[in-house]
Design a protein around this motif. Structure first.
Motif, PDB file in Angstrom:
ATOM      1  N   MET A 123     -55.061-162.966  27.154  1.00 22.09           N
ATOM      2  CA  MET A 123     -55.304-161.670  28.220  1.00 22.09           C
ATOM      3  C   MET A 123     -55.695-162.437  29.329  1.00 22.09           C
ATOM      4  O   MET A 123     -56.356-163.417  29.546  1.00 22.09           O
ATOM      5  CB  MET A 123     -56.275-160.809  27.706  1.00 22.09           C
ATOM      6  N   LYS A 124     -55.013-161.771  30.226  1.00 23.77           N
ATOM      7  CA  LYS A 124     -55.317-161.943  31.758  1.00 23.77           C
ATOM      8  C   LYS A 124     -55.817-160.844  32.406  1.00 23.77           C
ATOM      9  O   LYS A 124     -55.234-159.610  32.107  1.00 23.77           O
ATOM     10  CB  LYS A 124     -54.237-162.666  32.530  1.00 23.77           C
ATOM     11  N   THR A 125     -56.980-160.804  33.305  1.00 21.65           N
ATOM     12  CA  THR A 125     -57.720-159.555  33.955  1.00 21.65           C
ATOM     13  C   THR A 125     -57.560-159.931  35.497  1.00 21.65           C
ATOM     14  O   THR A 125     -58.081-160.909  35.772  1.00 21.65           O
ATOM     15  CB  THR A 125     -58.966-159.261  33.366  1.00 21.65           C
ATOM     16  N   TYR A 126     -56.852-158.806  36.114  1.00 20.80           N
ATOM     17  CA  TYR A 126     -56.737-159.310  37.357  1.00 20.80           C
ATOM     18  C   TYR A 126     -57.449-158.057  38.162  1.00 20.80           C
ATOM     19  O   TYR A 126     -57.557-156.752  37.564  1.00 20.80           O
ATOM     20  CB  TYR A 126     -55.371-158.870  37.910  1.00 20.80           C
ATOM     21  N   PHE A 127     -58.234-158.132  39.131  1.00 19.11           N
ATOM     22  CA  PHE A 127     -58.922-156.955  39.838  1.00 19.11           C
ATOM     23  C   PHE A 127     -58.131-156.801  41.302  1.00 19.11           C
ATOM     24  O   PHE A 127     -57.958-157.730  41.884  1.00 19.11           O
ATOM     25  CB  PHE A 127     -60.397-157.834  40.336  1.00 19.11           C
ATOM     26  N   LEU A 128     -57.712-155.632  41.207  1.00 20.48           N
ATOM     27  CA  LEU A 128     -57.195-155.001  42.394  1.00 20.48           C
ATOM     28  C   LEU A 128     -58.055-154.255  43.398  1.00 20.48           C
ATOM     29  O   LEU A 128     -59.040-153.561  42.946  1.00 20.48           O
ATOM     30  CB  LEU A 128     -56.167-154.066  42.079  1.00 20.48           C
ATOM     31  N   GLY A 167     -59.663-151.720  40.931  1.00 11.63           N
ATOM     32  CA  GLY A 167     -59.362-151.193  39.444  1.00 11.63           C
ATOM     33  C   GLY A 167     -59.011-152.580  38.914  1.00 11.63           C
ATOM     34  O   GLY A 167     -58.802-153.786  39.567  1.00 11.63           O
ATOM     35  N   ALA A 168     -59.031-152.699  37.431  1.00 10.99           N
ATOM     36  CA  ALA A 168     -58.689-153.842  36.753  1.00 10.99           C
ATOM     37  C   ALA A 168     -57.307-153.773  36.074  1.00 10.99           C
ATOM     38  O   ALA A 168     -57.164-152.543  35.340  1.00 10.99           O
ATOM     39  CB  ALA A 168     -59.864-154.171  35.816  1.00 10.99           C
ATOM     40  N   LEU A 169     -56.662-154.789  36.015  1.00 18.38           N
ATOM     41  CA  LEU A 169     -55.535-154.706  35.545  1.00 18.38           C
ATOM     42  C   LEU A 169     -55.210-155.842  34.280  1.00 18.38           C
ATOM     43  O   LEU A 169     -55.385-156.908  34.766  1.00 18.38           O
ATOM     44  CB  LEU A 169     -54.193-154.885  36.438  1.00 18.38           C
ATOM     45  N   ILE A 170     -54.964-155.520  32.947  1.00 12.87           N
ATOM     46  CA  ILE A 170     -54.996-156.487  32.076  1.00 12.87           C
ATOM     47  C   ILE A 170     -53.471-156.691  31.706  1.00 12.87           C
ATOM     48  O   ILE A 170     -53.002-155.740  31.134  1.00 12.87           O
ATOM     49  CB  ILE A 170     -55.892-155.679  30.857  1.00 12.87           C
ATOM     50  N   ASP A 171     -53.291-157.815  31.484  1.00  8.87           N
ATOM     51  CA  ASP A 171     -51.945-158.271  30.926  1.00  8.87           C
ATOM     52  C   ASP A 171     -52.318-158.873  29.254  1.00  8.87           C
ATOM     53  O   ASP A 171     -52.845-159.625  29.202  1.00  8.87           O
ATOM     54  CB  ASP A 171     -51.540-159.614  31.442  1.00  8.87           C
ATOM     55  N   HIS A 172     -52.090-157.706  28.518  1.00  6.74           N
ATOM     56  CA  HIS A 172     -52.167-157.891  26.917  1.00  6.74           C
ATOM     57  C   HIS A 172     -51.141-158.279  26.461  1.00  6.74           C
ATOM     58  O   HIS A 172     -49.775-158.051  26.250  1.00  6.74           O
ATOM     59  CB  HIS A 172     -52.763-156.588  26.626  1.00  6.74           C
ATOM     60  N   PRO A 173     -51.059-159.328  25.644  1.00  4.76           N
ATOM     61  CA  PRO A 173     -49.878-160.118  24.969  1.00  4.76           C
ATOM     62  C   PRO A 173     -49.155-159.075  23.930  1.00  4.76           C
ATOM     63  O   PRO A 173     -48.409-158.991  23.506  1.00  4.76           O
ATOM     64  CB  PRO A 173     -50.719-161.151  24.296  1.00  4.76           C
ATOM     65  N   GLU A 174     -50.068-157.973  23.442  1.00  7.85           N
ATOM     66  CA  GLU A 174     -49.569-157.233  22.555  1.00  7.85           C
ATOM     67  C   GLU A 174     -49.136-155.471  23.069  1.00  7.85           C
ATOM     68  O   GLU A 174     -48.158-155.093  22.665  1.00  7.85           O
ATOM     69  CB  GLU A 174     -50.332-156.962  21.296  1.00  7.85           C
ATOM     70  N   CYS A 175     -49.982-155.143  23.973  1.00  4.93           N
ATOM     71  CA  CYS A 175     -50.140-153.789  24.349  1.00  4.93           C
ATOM     72  C   CYS A 175     -49.316-153.656  25.746  1.00  4.93           C
ATOM     73  O   CYS A 175     -49.359-152.425  26.031  1.00  4.93           O
ATOM     74  CB  CYS A 175     -51.369-153.123  24.286  1.00  4.93           C
ATOM     75  N   GLY A 176     -49.095-154.729  26.422  1.00  4.12           N
ATOM     76  CA  GLY A 176     -48.504-154.578  27.808  1.00  4.12           C
ATOM     77  C   GLY A 176     -49.627-154.489  28.860  1.00  4.12           C
ATOM     78  O   GLY A 176     -50.843-154.898  28.611  1.00  4.12           O
ATOM     79  N   TRP A 177     -49.230-154.123  30.108  1.00  2.00           N
ATOM     80  CA  TRP A 177     -50.159-153.915  30.980  1.00  2.00           C
ATOM     81  C   TRP A 177     -51.278-152.720  30.883  1.00  2.00           C
ATOM     82  O   TRP A 177     -50.447-151.542  30.551  1.00  2.00           O
ATOM     83  CB  TRP A 177     -49.269-153.841  32.231  1.00  2.00           C
TER      84      TRP A 177
END
Length: 268
Positions: free
Chosen positions: A1-6, A43-53
């Motif tokens: 997982m990757k977490t981005y802060f917007l 906001g936080a945006l999570i790039d999830h390998p199974e569930c998408g964004w």
């Protein structure tokens, strides 16, 4: 997982909302100068390998004058430069609103729900059951929008139709590797997220704890339930210790600008 802060812009508000009795008159100083507090919307945006964004919170509407109540724009000065719009923040990662599959709303105050309409037709939404019930109740109790606005809820946001709602009333694994955490106090129930990232677990608490000074024992001035607020702070402390997590506060200017990595940088 990757977490981005917007980054969705900033607001300027009387500091007493964030720290109780921040400006307090005394016999020697009966008319103190009110302090203003700059607070980021994020906001936080999570790039999830199974569930998408997966998106956590959406920031305030960009149409402040048209959509917010007079009371809201009188109490808070909004600074929303074009680069902090949802579309432009998503473009940092080559995304559009249609790419987002899930939207978790920490709570339904207007500075966290304002751009949710962009995802209404395509994403599944998640919110605390007690929170949405309270927001709807307060709006329906009185037709005067200024009255409802005192609770920071907007009719056109709370009642806007979306693809689906999931109502949450307890802690559990919402997505693989991501736990939803119930944190009542600021409102009937704020939802936090515990992201079990490989290198640095992240504990997103939104306005359950606005700033680090609140976490150190100074309660905020704007609070729904002070008893549960203290219990939620203790709950966050226990989770922080257990998972060695980095706690991300709801509106902490110093943490956001000086400590966090912002998109397109990420935590993994």
């Amino acid at each position: 997982m990757k977490t981005y802060f917007l980054h969705f812009g900033d607001g300027n508000l009387d500091a007493n909302y964030f720290v109780k009795d921040s400006t307090l008159a005394t016999v020697d100083n009966p008319n103190p100068v009110v302090q203003w507090n700059r607070h980021p919307f994020w906001g936080a945006l999570i790039d999830h390998p199974e569930c998408g964004w997966i998106l956590y919170d959406t920031g305030p509407t960009r149409k402040v004058e048209a959509e917010m109540t007079k009371g809201m724009v009188t109490l808070c000065k909004f600074e929303l430069p074009e680069e902090t719009s949802m579309e432009n923040q998503l473009q940092l990662l080559g995304l559009t609103p249609k790419d987002i599959k899930h939207v978790v709303i920490s709570h339904m105050h207007m500075d966290h729900l304002g751009q949710a309409k962009l995802f209404a037709d395509t994403a599944d939404f998640y919110v605390a059951k007690d929170e949405i019930a309270f927001a709807a109740q307060k709006i329906l109790e009185n037709p005067d929008p200024e009255w409802a606005g005192k609770f920071c809820y907007l009719r056109n946001e709370v009642f806007h139709p979306v693809k689906s709602w999931t109502y949450i009333d307890h802690d559990y694994e919402l997505f693989p590797g991501i736990d939803v955490i119930t944190l009542p106090g600021h409102t009937p129930c704020v939802l936090g997220l515990l992201i079990h990232s490989e290198n640095q677990p992240l504990l997103l608490v939104s306005d359950a704890i606005n700033q680090s000074i609140n976490y150190k024992g100074n309660p905020p001035g704007a609070i729904y339930d002070s008893v549960n607020w203290h219990r939620s702070v203790q709950k966050v402390r226990e989770l922080e210790r257990k998972y060695k997590a980095k706690v991300i506060f709801g509106h902490d200017e110093n943490q956001f600008y000086n400590e966090l990595m912002l998109a397109p940088k990420f935590y993994d």
